[in-house]
Design an enzyme around this catalytic site. Structure first.
Site, PDB file in Angstrom:
ATOM      1  N   SER A   1       0.842  -1.187   0.000  1.00 25.57           N
ATOM      2  CA  SER A   1       0.000   0.000   0.000  1.00 25.57           C
ATOM      3  C   SER A   1       0.883   1.244   0.000  1.00 25.57           C
ATOM      4  O   SER A   1       1.776   1.375   0.820  1.00 25.57           O
ATOM      5  CB  SER A   1      -0.901  -0.007   1.242  1.00 25.57           C
ATOM      6  OG  SER A   1      -1.708   1.141   1.268  1.00 25.57           O
ATOM      7  N   GLY A   2       0.657   2.144  -0.957  1.00 30.41           N
ATOM      8  CA  GLY A   2       1.459   3.359  -1.071  1.00 30.41           C
ATOM      9  C   GLY A   2       2.629   3.239  -2.019  1.00 30.41           C
ATOM     10  O   GLY A   2       3.414   4.179  -2.162  1.00 30.41           O
TER      11      GLY A   2
ATOM     12  N   THR B   1      -2.027   2.301  -8.028  1.00 26.90           N
ATOM     13  CA  THR B   1      -3.161   2.994  -8.658  1.00 26.90           C
ATOM     14  C   THR B   1      -2.679   3.971  -9.714  1.00 26.90           C
ATOM     15  O   THR B   1      -3.249   4.050 -10.812  1.00 26.90           O
ATOM     16  CB  THR B   1      -4.004   3.722  -7.589  1.00 26.90           C
ATOM     17  OG1 THR B   1      -4.498   2.756  -6.661  1.00 26.90           O
ATOM     18  CG2 THR B   1      -5.170   4.445  -8.215  1.00 26.90           C
TER      19      THR B   1
ATOM     20  N   ASN C   1      -0.786   6.006   2.702  1.00 26.85           N
ATOM     21  CA  ASN C   1      -1.123   6.393   1.333  1.00 26.85           C
ATOM     22  C   ASN C   1      -2.309   7.341   1.371  1.00 26.85           C
ATOM     23  O   ASN C   1      -3.339   7.022   1.958  1.00 26.85           O
ATOM     24  CB  ASN C   1      -1.467   5.128   0.525  1.00 26.85           C
ATOM     25  CG  ASN C   1      -1.691   5.411  -0.938  1.00 26.85           C
ATOM     26  OD1 ASN C   1      -1.640   6.553  -1.383  1.00 26.85           O
ATOM     27  ND2 ASN C   1      -1.944   4.359  -1.703  1.00 26.85           N
TER      28      ASN C   1
ATOM     29  N   SER D   1      -5.338   5.588  -1.050  1.00 27.25           N
ATOM     30  CA  SER D   1      -5.251   4.128  -0.983  1.00 27.25           C
ATOM     31  C   SER D   1      -6.533   3.486  -1.511  1.00 27.25           C
ATOM     32  O   SER D   1      -7.642   3.859  -1.106  1.00 27.25           O
ATOM     33  CB  SER D   1      -5.013   3.694   0.460  1.00 27.25           C
ATOM     34  OG  SER D   1      -5.010   2.292   0.561  1.00 27.25           O
ATOM     35  N   SER D   2      -6.392   2.527  -2.419  1.00 28.43           N
ATOM     36  CA  SER D   2      -7.555   1.779  -2.906  1.00 28.43           C
ATOM     37  C   SER D   2      -8.051   0.869  -1.792  1.00 28.43           C
ATOM     38  O   SER D   2      -7.320   0.002  -1.334  1.00 28.43           O
ATOM     39  CB  SER D   2      -7.179   0.927  -4.128  1.00 28.43           C
ATOM     40  OG  SER D   2      -6.764   1.734  -5.186  1.00 28.43           O
TER      41      SER D   2
ATOM     42  N   GLY E   1      -2.614  -3.482  -1.794  1.00 24.32           N
ATOM     43  CA  GLY E   1      -1.316  -4.075  -1.512  1.00 24.32           C
ATOM     44  C   GLY E   1      -1.280  -4.723  -0.137  1.00 24.32           C
ATOM     45  O   GLY E   1      -2.184  -4.566   0.681  1.00 24.32           O
TER      46      GLY E   1
ATOM     47  N   GLU F   1      -0.760  -5.371   3.600  1.00 19.22           N
ATOM     48  CA  GLU F   1      -0.904  -4.394   4.680  1.00 19.22           C
ATOM     49  C   GLU F   1      -0.506  -4.998   6.029  1.00 19.22           C
ATOM     50  O   GLU F   1      -0.926  -6.109   6.367  1.00 19.22           O
ATOM     51  CB  GLU F   1      -2.354  -3.894   4.782  1.00 19.22           C
ATOM     52  CG  GLU F   1      -2.725  -2.913   3.689  1.00 19.22           C
ATOM     53  CD  GLU F   1      -4.054  -2.215   3.959  1.00 19.22           C
ATOM     54  OE1 GLU F   1      -4.351  -1.276   3.210  1.00 19.22           O
ATOM     55  OE2 GLU F   1      -4.776  -2.602   4.886  1.00 19.22           O
TER      56      GLU F   1
END
Length: 982
Positions: free
Chosen positions: A67-68, A72, A117, A120-121, A344, A346
């Site tokens: 994540s980050g 995306t 992030n 973040s999605s 991603g 986590e």
């Protein structure tokens, strides 16, 4: 920073805008060989596109990382590349714009700021971009996975709710916010302030709002859709502000009804029913459903469950709506490139059910990468007989099995605890895990851990050793989030909502379905399996995103963090396999077919085995032994530069062969010899042109014969099938049936039918009958019990009033209510007097008494056997249906109904009523009494009985204002206003 490992791109998030994603850069990478230019996302995108166009196969680009790490953004850059570089037309431009603008809409509703992030999605997204045979994008389809619904009601410190809430408050105009009952300050809403960072300097909510509003118009959202959608977003905010208090009995109550009123308005739900649903739960007792009051804790749980259910299903509706606008209805074969942008891996301070699902997803994608690269490549070398020293790598299948294995995996154990009878808790779930998977090498709890590890695991935690490292999960909330159940009475409120989106999301058919729905974890596992099947059927490309530091600072590299990611992403194993392996491999037949012109021995035809032909070819070209290997069915080329040199030679040979031959002959031969060769070439060309001309003449002859045959068939088309007309008849049938396929009626009201040719009239008539029967059958199956009752009532209304009474046509599309007032609105004393009869219908009416025709407010109560005129706690008049003499009403729109009763001591005279819903009331009364034939629609006047043998007259007329009064002549006069004054 971007680099390659074979065809895998490693991309490091720079945490700033770079000048490498311009249109100029797009054109630079367009159509260029993969390794010719520096590593770039555009090279990955272009390579997948070119191979798809040349080989007509499907591809996907898997973008993965923490994540980050920039997943995306990478997917958006690839989408922009296809939008700019692919061929397009004015019509395809609409598809392109919709593909691009679907991203900001989905990000607004599905992305949020987290600790790692700012965008973040919080859902997984797989998008298929569909291309036609020319390589133009013609449509798309999106699959979404596990939206993080819990974020709607709770955010960790330093995190925000979904972007759309802040965008609406920051960017929505004053009138919109006023209509939604919202204030611009996010601090006013409980669901937005738990993370204590409603404002973020790196996010421009106002500007993002403008982009989302523009996207709605491009993606083909109607104004009603947008109104309903923002009504739902505002309703969630109002839900979060509902507070419950405890009454003297310990039951939850809502003292401040401000928020509930706004929710009732925005969702189109009945206020009192909604309030009751939030403080009571419908349960079964003695085979009957009763309402049980909730305590304060359960009321807050019910409130949050509604908010999560509304938002989660609305997000699914949003994805389906976007898919509808991206859909390509052309049935021709299309190729696709899929883009997978999914959450991603986590690891948070407190990891819950959502992190468990997210990390399980990443385990499956890692397993896919292993299956399609490391494992598949090494197995291919073994099958082809290439000398190969196996490279060890960690196969994470053991972890995937721990999570998903049937009856033994964590998800199965979790489902068992959720579904079993008795009191299941998060702790009992943890105990069951220790019992069933406690001996697994990648699972540990405080009870199972050694002395050193035990200190870092709480009593309610369990730890999994993922491919990316250890993650400790808190089991608290696992059962609740996996069940994700909504109280039945709350679901009933949502199913009956007047908000179009909510009505589409919560279907009435759900209330009839008593089967327990699949748990969230099982749904996610099944959708993930389906995704893996989709990806396995396509050719892969990979982008591995790396996060350089935890603080989102440009230019800073945390060595430890990057090494950790390189390790768990399997990049070192991938690098070792690629270094020891081969960049390119092709079957002998395909390689020889493409490059045979480069060797005199293989051009123009090679008559031996393909493997020997390839061997002769590469020796002629000059491949060195270390540059290639020959397998059982394929040639393996180690270095990309070797392949590029071969490709350049092929292009050179293809385009310059003629000029090279001319130069050769002019330089090497004398003039006379050259002229002889030239004359021979001209003769050869003439022979070739003659052959082509004869081929064309043969085609024209065939065309003439075919046309003649069909003209003859047309002339004889009405004769029985014979050799002269059979092909024409078959063609006419085919053309008609193919055309009919696109013009079949879609509903029972559509009476159109494609006119058939005379030879197909009988067949067409039979098909039309079958089609109508099928449509009627389909319609009848779709009619619910509630709708059936409505239709039956409307049929009776039509028989009684059609063409007779003013206002009938306007009443057709207004559904009849089951009742205008509930039993709870009637005085209990009246219910006792009615003596337990089942009440069928109640409506407020105005009764005109016999002494001076004074107006009195009353209730008309209809039961199974009688009609009652009720005042407060008294029954003023009871009319048994068996004694009912008739029902009269005027032909005007005045709402007057006269119920005629027999002349006996029990009855005081005919009942004169005025009601707002006259068609509904009269229909229900005559149907309950089973006396439809006694209803009369009169013109001008009617006679009614006052009592003790006296009769009165009622006169109906038109005037300036509506009135009901006693005229000087003693008659009751009813005035309906003239249409021009209404």
């Amino acid at each position: 920073l971007q680099t390659y490992i074979g065809t895998l791109l490693v991309s490091v998030n720079p945490y700033k805008e770079l000048d490498i994603y311009t249109v100029t850069q797009m054109q630079l990478y367009r159509g260029v060989n993969f390794f010719e230019l520096p590593p770039h996302l555009y090279a990955i995108a272009d390579n997948a596109y070119r191979v798809m166009c040349s080989e007509y196969n499907n591809h996907f680009i898997l973008i993965s990382g923490e994540s980050g790490a920039g997943k995306t953004e990478a997917s958006k850059k690839i989408l922009q590349y296809y939008a700019v570089t692919c061929p397009t037309t004015e019509q395809l431009q609409i598809v392109r714009d919709r593909l691009l603008l679907s991203n900001p809409v989905l990000e607004a509703f599905g992305n949020a700021k987290t600790l790692r992030n700012d965008n973040s999605s919080r859902f997984g997204k797989y998008m298929d971009i569909q291309f036609d045979f020319k390589g133009a994008p013609v449509g798309g389809h999106i699959l979404s996975y596990l939206i993080e619904k819990s974020r709607v009601v709770h955010q960790n410190h330093g995190e925000r709710n979904f972007h759309i809430f802040y965008q609406l408050l920051e960017g929505g105009d004053k009138d919109l916010l006023c209509w939604l009952g919202l204030e611009r300050n996010p601090q006013k809403y409980a669901y937005l302030i738990q993370g204590r960072c409603a404002k973020v300097f790196s996010i421009n909510d106002k500007n993002d709002w403008k982009i989302v509003r523009k996207a709605f118009s491009i993606i083909d959202f109607t104004e009603k859709d947008i109104e309903n959608l923002f009504g739902i977003v505002a309703s969630v905010l109002h839900l979060g502000n509902i507070q419950f208090e405890e009454d003297s009995n310990g039951h939850a109550i809502i003292r401040d009804g401000t928020q509930i009123k706004w929710i009732s308005k925005l969702l189109g739900a009945h206020l009192s029913i909604l309030q009751e649903a939030l403080t009571h739960r419908k349960i079964e007792a003695r085979s009957e459903e009763v309402l049980s009051p909730l305590n304060v804790d359960l009321a807050f749980y019910a409130r949050d469950a509604v908010a999560k259910a509304i938002y989660g299903r609305t997000f699914t509706w949003l994805v389906n709506k976007i898919n509808g606008s991206l859909a390509n209805k052309d049935s021709t074969r299309k190729t696709v490139i899929g883009l997978l942008d999914i959450y991603g891996f986590e690891v948070l301070d407190t990891n819950s059910f959502e992190q468990f699902c997210i990390n399980y997803c990443n385990e499956k994608l890692q397993q896919l990468l292993i299956e399609m690269t490391l494992k598949a490549e090494q197995e291919e070398y073994e099958l082809e007989g290439i000398e190969w020293e196996p490279i060890p790598y960690f196969n994470n299948k053991i972890i995937c099995d721990l999570v998903e294995q049937k009856h033994k995996g964590i998800i199965s154990i979790l489902d068992e605890e959720c579904l079993r009878p008795g009191e299941a808790t998060d702790l009992s779930f943890l105990e069951k895990l220790e019992e069933k998977v406690g001996d697994h090498a990648h699972f540990v709890t405080r009870k199972l851990a050694d002395q050193k590890t035990r200190k870092s695991i709480d009593w309610v935690d369990f730890r999994l050793l993922h491919y990316a490292g250890e993650v400790t999960y808190c089991a608290v909330g696992f059962l609740e989030k996996n069940n994700d159940l909504l109280y039945r009475n709350l679901k009933e409120v949502l199913c009956n909502s007047k908000n179009g989106i909510i009505r589409d999301c919560f279907l009435l058919s759900e209330l009839d379905n008593r089967r327990r729905p699949e748990t969230v974890a099982t749904q996610f596992k099944n959708s993930l399996m389906s995704l893996i099947d989709i990806l396995m059927s396509k050719e892969p490309s990979y982008v591995r995103c790396i996060k350089p530091n935890e603080n989102k600072e440009p230019g800073k590299f945390d060595d430890y963090l990057i090494r950790h990611q390189v390790k768990y992403l399997g990049l070192m194993e991938h690098l070792r396999v690629r270094r020891a392996g081969f960049a390119y491999r092709r079957k002998y037949e395909l390689f020889l077919q493409r490059y045979k012109s480069l060797c005199p021995a293989t051009w123009p035809h090679w008559h031996g085995p393909a493997a020997e032909g390839v061997e002769r070819l590469i020796k002629h070209i000059g491949y060195k032994p270390e540059e290639y290997k020959l397998g059982r069915t394929k040639i393996f080329i180690r270095f990309p530069k070797t392949l590029f040199a071969t490709e350049d030679a092929f292009e050179f040979r293809k385009h310059l062969l003629v000029s090279r031959l001319q130069a050769k002959y002019k330089g090497c031969l004398g003039k006379r010899e050259y002229e002889k060769k030239r004359a021979a070439a001209i003769k050869l060309e003439a022979c070739w042109r003659g052959a082509l001309a004869r081929k064309e003449a043969k085609k024209r002859t065939w065309a003439v014969q075919t046309i003649r045959k069909f003209i003859n068939g047309f002339i004889n088309r009405k004769k029985p099938l014979c050799p002269e007309n059979i092909e024409f008849v078959r063609l006419a049938q085919y053309k008609y049936f193919m055309k009919l396929r696109d013009h079949v009626p879609k509903n029972v009201l559509d009476k159109s039918w494609l006119q058939p040719p005379s030879i197909l009239e009988e067949t067409s008539e039979m098909l039309q009958k079958i089609c109508i029967r099928n449509l009627v059958r389909k319609y009848c199956r779709g009619v619910t019990a509630e709708k059936k009752v409505q239709l039956q009532q409307k049929v009776v209304t039509s028989a009684v009033f059609r063409g007779k009474k003013e206002g009938y046509l306007q009443s057709i599309n207004q559904p009849f209510m089951e009742t205008r007032l509930k039993e709870s609105d009637i005085n209990p004393k009246v219910l006792q007097l009615i003596q337990g009869e089942k009440i069928k219908y109640v409506t407020p009416v105005i009764k005109y008494d016999r002494n001076g025709f004074k107006a009195r407010d009353r209730l008309l109560v209809l039961t199974q056997s009688s009609a009652y005129v009720v005042e407060m706690a008294k029954i003023k008049q009871k009319i048994d249906y068996a004694t009912l003499k008739g029902i009269s009403t005027s032909n005007l729109g005045d709402g007057i109904v006269v119920i005629h009763v027999p002349e006996d001591n029990k009855q005081k005279g005919d009942v004169i009523l005025q009601c707002e819903h006259v068609f509904e009331t009269v229909t229900k009364l005559c149907m309950l009494a089973n006396k439809q034939n006694l209803v009369k629609v009169v013109q001008g006047s009617l006679q009614f009985r006052i009592g003790s043998g006296k009769e009165g007259t009622m006169v109906f007329t038109v005037g300036q204002e509506p009135q009901v009064f006693k005229a000087k002549n003693g008659q009751l006069t009813v005035v309906r206003p003239h249409p021009s004054t209404r």
